[in-house]
Design a protein around this motif. Structure first.
Motif, PDB file in Angstrom:
ATOM      1  N   ASN A 108       0.807  -1.212   0.000  1.00  0.00           N
ATOM      2  CA  ASN A 108       0.000   0.000   0.000  1.00  0.00           C
ATOM      3  C   ASN A 108       0.845   1.269   0.000  1.00  0.00           C
ATOM      4  OD1 ASN A 108      -2.549  -1.070  -0.189  1.00  0.00           O
ATOM      5  ND2 ASN A 108      -2.907  -1.130   2.019  1.00  0.00           N
ATOM      6  N   GLN A 109       2.164   1.135   0.039  1.00  0.00           N
ATOM      7  CA  GLN A 109       3.020   2.306   0.011  1.00  0.00           C
ATOM      8  C   GLN A 109       3.044   2.898  -1.393  1.00  0.00           C
ATOM      9  OE1 GLN A 109       6.790   1.700   2.246  1.00  0.00           O
ATOM     10  NE2 GLN A 109       5.909  -0.281   2.717  1.00  0.00           N
ATOM     11  N   SER A 110       3.293   4.197  -1.454  1.00  0.00           N
ATOM     12  CA  SER A 110       3.165   4.909  -2.726  1.00  0.00           C
ATOM     13  C   SER A 110       4.057   4.361  -3.847  1.00  0.00           C
ATOM     14  CB  SER A 110       3.413   6.406  -2.531  1.00  0.00           C
ATOM     15  OG  SER A 110       4.642   6.665  -1.912  1.00  0.00           O
ATOM     16  N   PRO A 111       5.301   3.898  -3.624  1.00  0.00           N
ATOM     17  CA  PRO A 111       6.072   3.355  -4.753  1.00  0.00           C
ATOM     18  C   PRO A 111       5.383   2.165  -5.408  1.00  0.00           C
ATOM     19  CG  PRO A 111       7.508   3.792  -2.890  1.00  0.00           C
ATOM     20  CD  PRO A 111       6.105   3.944  -2.385  1.00  0.00           C
ATOM     21  N   TRP A 112       4.730   1.309  -4.612  1.00  0.00           N
ATOM     22  CA  TRP A 112       4.008   0.173  -5.171  1.00  0.00           C
ATOM     23  C   TRP A 112       2.822   0.657  -6.002  1.00  0.00           C
ATOM     24  CZ3 TRP A 112       4.840  -5.023  -5.302  1.00  0.00           C
ATOM     25  CH2 TRP A 112       5.921  -5.496  -4.542  1.00  0.00           C
ATOM     26  N   PHE A 113       2.097   1.649  -5.474  1.00  0.00           N
ATOM     27  CA  PHE A 113       0.942   2.163  -6.190  1.00  0.00           C
ATOM     28  C   PHE A 113       1.367   2.739  -7.530  1.00  0.00           C
ATOM     29  CE2 PHE A 113      -2.121   5.445  -7.333  1.00  0.00           C
ATOM     30  CZ  PHE A 113      -3.323   4.756  -7.226  1.00  0.00           C
ATOM     31  N   GLU A 114       2.471   3.474  -7.554  1.00  0.00           N
ATOM     32  CA  GLU A 114       2.945   4.067  -8.808  1.00  0.00           C
ATOM     33  C   GLU A 114       3.357   2.989  -9.810  1.00  0.00           C
ATOM     34  OE1 GLU A 114       2.793   7.201  -9.784  1.00  0.00           O
ATOM     35  OE2 GLU A 114       1.731   7.572  -7.903  1.00  0.00           O
ATOM     36  N   MET A 115       3.981   1.917  -9.323  1.00  0.00           N
ATOM     37  CA  MET A 115       4.368   0.828 -10.212  1.00  0.00           C
ATOM     38  C   MET A 115       3.132   0.165 -10.825  1.00  0.00           C
ATOM     39  SD  MET A 115       6.700  -2.527  -9.375  1.00  0.00           S
ATOM     40  CE  MET A 115       5.439  -3.241  -8.316  1.00  0.00           C
ATOM     41  N   LYS A 116       2.103  -0.080  -9.994  1.00  0.00           N
ATOM     42  CA  LYS A 116       0.877  -0.683 -10.499  1.00  0.00           C
ATOM     43  C   LYS A 116       0.178   0.252 -11.480  1.00  0.00           C
ATOM     44  CE  LYS A 116      -0.604  -1.692  -6.304  1.00  0.00           C
ATOM     45  NZ  LYS A 116      -1.455  -2.200  -5.193  1.00  0.00           N
ATOM     46  N   LYS A 117       0.252   1.545 -11.186  1.00  0.00           N
ATOM     47  CA  LYS A 117      -0.380   2.532 -12.069  1.00  0.00           C
ATOM     48  C   LYS A 117       0.265   2.522 -13.450  1.00  0.00           C
ATOM     49  CE  LYS A 117      -1.622   7.455 -12.072  1.00  0.00           C
ATOM     50  NZ  LYS A 117      -1.509   8.730 -11.305  1.00  0.00           N
ATOM     51  N   ARG A 118       1.584   2.415 -13.495  1.00  0.00           N
ATOM     52  CA  ARG A 118       2.293   2.395 -14.780  1.00  0.00           C
ATOM     53  C   ARG A 118       1.964   1.159 -15.602  1.00  0.00           C
ATOM     54  NH1 ARG A 118       6.575   4.273 -11.509  1.00  0.00           N
ATOM     55  NH2 ARG A 118       7.482   2.184 -11.428  1.00  0.00           N
ATOM     56  N   SER A 119       1.704   0.039 -14.934  1.00  0.00           N
ATOM     57  CA  SER A 119       1.470  -1.218 -15.653  1.00  0.00           C
ATOM     58  C   SER A 119      -0.008  -1.428 -15.991  1.00  0.00           C
ATOM     59  CB  SER A 119       1.972  -2.406 -14.827  1.00  0.00           C
ATOM     60  OG  SER A 119       1.124  -2.639 -13.715  1.00  0.00           O
ATOM     61  N   PHE A 120      -0.864  -0.517 -15.538  1.00  0.00           N
ATOM     62  CA  PHE A 120      -2.311  -0.714 -15.673  1.00  0.00           C
ATOM     63  C   PHE A 120      -2.798  -0.391 -17.083  1.00  0.00           C
ATOM     64  CE2 PHE A 120      -6.712   0.773 -15.428  1.00  0.00           C
ATOM     65  CZ  PHE A 120      -7.308  -0.284 -14.761  1.00  0.00           C
ATOM     66  N   SER A 121      -3.753  -1.175 -17.564  1.00  0.00           N
ATOM     67  CA  SER A 121      -4.477  -0.868 -18.801  1.00  0.00           C
ATOM     68  C   SER A 121      -5.849  -1.508 -18.691  1.00  0.00           C
ATOM     69  CB  SER A 121      -3.739  -1.408 -20.033  1.00  0.00           C
ATOM     70  OG  SER A 121      -3.803  -2.823 -20.074  1.00  0.00           O
ATOM     71  N   GLU A 122      -6.778  -1.031 -19.503  1.00  0.00           N
ATOM     72  CA  GLU A 122      -8.123  -1.602 -19.477  1.00  0.00           C
ATOM     73  C   GLU A 122      -8.100  -3.064 -19.910  1.00  0.00           C
ATOM     74  OE1 GLU A 122     -12.135  -2.268 -19.061  1.00  0.00           O
ATOM     75  OE2 GLU A 122     -10.801  -0.768 -18.178  1.00  0.00           O
ATOM     76  N   GLU A 123      -7.263  -3.391 -20.876  1.00  0.00           N
ATOM     77  CA  GLU A 123      -7.154  -4.784 -21.311  1.00  0.00           C
ATOM     78  C   GLU A 123      -6.676  -5.681 -20.167  1.00  0.00           C
ATOM     79  OE1 GLU A 123      -4.754  -7.492 -24.649  1.00  0.00           O
ATOM     80  OE2 GLU A 123      -4.435  -5.322 -24.532  1.00  0.00           O
ATOM     81  N   ARG A 124      -5.697  -5.206 -19.413  1.00  0.00           N
ATOM     82  CA  ARG A 124      -5.192  -5.996 -18.283  1.00  0.00           C
ATOM     83  C   ARG A 124      -6.240  -6.086 -17.178  1.00  0.00           C
ATOM     84  NH1 ARG A 124       1.203  -4.024 -18.038  1.00  0.00           N
ATOM     85  NH2 ARG A 124       1.845  -5.302 -19.835  1.00  0.00           N
ATOM     86  N   ARG A 125      -6.992  -5.009 -16.950  1.00  0.00           N
ATOM     87  CA  ARG A 125      -8.052  -5.063 -15.944  1.00  0.00           C
ATOM     88  C   ARG A 125      -9.051  -6.158 -16.286  1.00  0.00           C
ATOM     89  NH1 ARG A 125     -13.161  -3.444 -14.518  1.00  0.00           N
ATOM     90  NH2 ARG A 125     -13.643  -2.895 -16.670  1.00  0.00           N
ATOM     91  N   GLN A 126      -9.436  -6.239 -17.551  1.00  0.00           N
ATOM     92  CA  GLN A 126     -10.388  -7.256 -17.965  1.00  0.00           C
ATOM     93  C   GLN A 126      -9.803  -8.660 -17.821  1.00  0.00           C
ATOM     94  OE1 GLN A 126     -12.057  -6.385 -21.823  1.00  0.00           O
ATOM     95  NE2 GLN A 126     -12.605  -4.283 -21.250  1.00  0.00           N
ATOM     96  N   THR A 127      -8.510  -8.793 -18.113  1.00  0.00           N
ATOM     97  CA  THR A 127      -7.847 -10.088 -17.929  1.00  0.00           C
ATOM     98  C   THR A 127      -7.860 -10.494 -16.463  1.00  0.00           C
ATOM     99  OG1 THR A 127      -6.402  -9.766 -19.842  1.00  0.00           O
ATOM    100  CG2 THR A 127      -5.667 -11.350 -18.177  1.00  0.00           C
ATOM    101  N   TYR A 128      -7.521  -9.559 -15.586  1.00  0.00           N
ATOM    102  CA  TYR A 128      -7.529  -9.862 -14.158  1.00  0.00           C
ATOM    103  C   TYR A 128      -8.924 -10.277 -13.689  1.00  0.00           C
ATOM    104  CZ  TYR A 128      -2.952  -7.514 -13.943  1.00  0.00           C
ATOM    105  OH  TYR A 128      -1.644  -7.151 -14.122  1.00  0.00           O
TER     106      TYR A 128
END
Length: 225
Positions: free
Chosen positions: A168-188
Motif C-alpha cells: 500500500n506504500q506509494s512506490p508500489w501504487f505508482e508501479m501498479k499505475k504504470r502497468s495498468f491498462s483496461e485490457e489488463r483489468r479485464q484479464t484480471y
C-alpha cells in the motif's frame, strides 16, 4: 483511493523506519514531532500521523509528556523484522505471493462459509464495475484480502496483512499505475472469476491452480517477465 496526506504520512513512516533500522537514534528516543515536521517540510499533523503508524505496528511507543521511544532495540524482535521488510523488492514480493496465495485459495475452497464466499464475490463484482484504476485496485486488493480471510488460518491471514501494508506504500501504487491498462483489468477480472468458480465449486486444487495462474499474469505485467 488514499488521500495525498495519507500517502505523504506513509512515506514519512517508511523513511523513519529506515532511519531507525540504521541506528540513527541509538539513545532509543526519537526527536520531537515539531523537529521532524521541520526536517520533512510538512505539517506537524502529518508527522503525528506517520508516528502513529509506527506506534500501531509496534515500532515505537509514545509517552505523553515524555516523548516517543523506540520499541525495537533488539534486532531479533518482530518489529525489527517488519522494519527490514520495508525495502522488499517487487520481485521478492511476487515470489512470496505465488507461494502463499494459492495455498490460501486452496484453504478457502475447503474452509470458507457461504457468507464468506459471497463477500469474495461482492469484491469481484465491484472490481468488474470499477471505472478507474484506483477504484479497481481497491477492490482487487479486497478480493485477495477476503480470500485470505476465508482460509480460516489466522497466521496466514496476518502474514498477508503485513504484505498488504507493504504493497500500500506509494512506490508500489505508482508501479501498479504504470502497468495498468483496461485490457489488463479485464484479464484480471476473468482470472478472478476462474478463482471464484473454483471456490464456489469447493475445488481446492482448482482454486490453487487458478490463483497461481493469475499471479503469474500479474508478475509478467508488473515485472516484465
Amino acid at each position: 483511493m488514499q488521500s495525498v496526506p495519507r500517502l505523504v504520512a506513509n512515506d514519512i513512516a517508511a523513511a523513519l523506519k529506515r532511519r531507525i533500522a540504521a541506528g540513527e537514534w541509538e539513545n532509543g528516543r526519537m526527536p520531537p514531532e515539531r523537529d521532524l515536521a521541520g526536517e520533512f517540510g510538512v505539517a506537524r499533523n502529518t508527522v503525528r500521523r506517520a508516528v502513529g503508524m509506527l506506534e500501531e505496528d509496534g515500532t515505537v511507543v509514545r509517552h505523553v509528556g515524555r516523548g516517543t521511544f523506540l520499541a525495537a532495540a533488539n534486532s531479533d524482535s518482530l518489529a525489527a523484522a517488519v522494519m527490514r521488510m520495508e525495502g522488499t523488492s517487487p520481485a521478492d514480493m511476487m515470489e512470496i505471493r505465488q507461494l502463499l496465495e494459492p495455498a490460501a485459495a486452496s484453504f478457502a475452497a475447503t474452509n470458507a462459509s457461504a457468507g464468506e464466499l459471497n463477500a469474495v464475490r461482492e469484491a469481484h463484482r465491484a472490481a468488474i464495475e470499477a471505472d478507474d484504476m484506483p477504484i479497481f485496485e481497491q477492490w482487487d486488493a479486497e478480493f485477495h484480502h477476503r480470500i485470505f480471510a476465508c482460509s480460516r488460518n489466522e497466521f496466514l491471514k496476518e502474514i498477508h496483512n503485513v504484505m498488504r501494508i507493504l504493497r500500500n506504500q506509494s512506490p508500489w501504487f505508482e508501479m501498479k499505475k504504470r502497468s495498468f491498462s483496461e485490457e489488463r483489468r479485464q484479464t484480471y477480472c476473468r482470472e478472478h472469476q476462474a478463482v471464484l468458480d473454483a471456490l464456489f465449486g469447493r475445488d481446492p486444487e482448482g482454486a490453487r491452480q487458478a490463483m497461481l495462474a493469475h499471479l503469474q499474469t500479474v508478475a509478467r505485467n508488473l515485472l516484465g517477465r
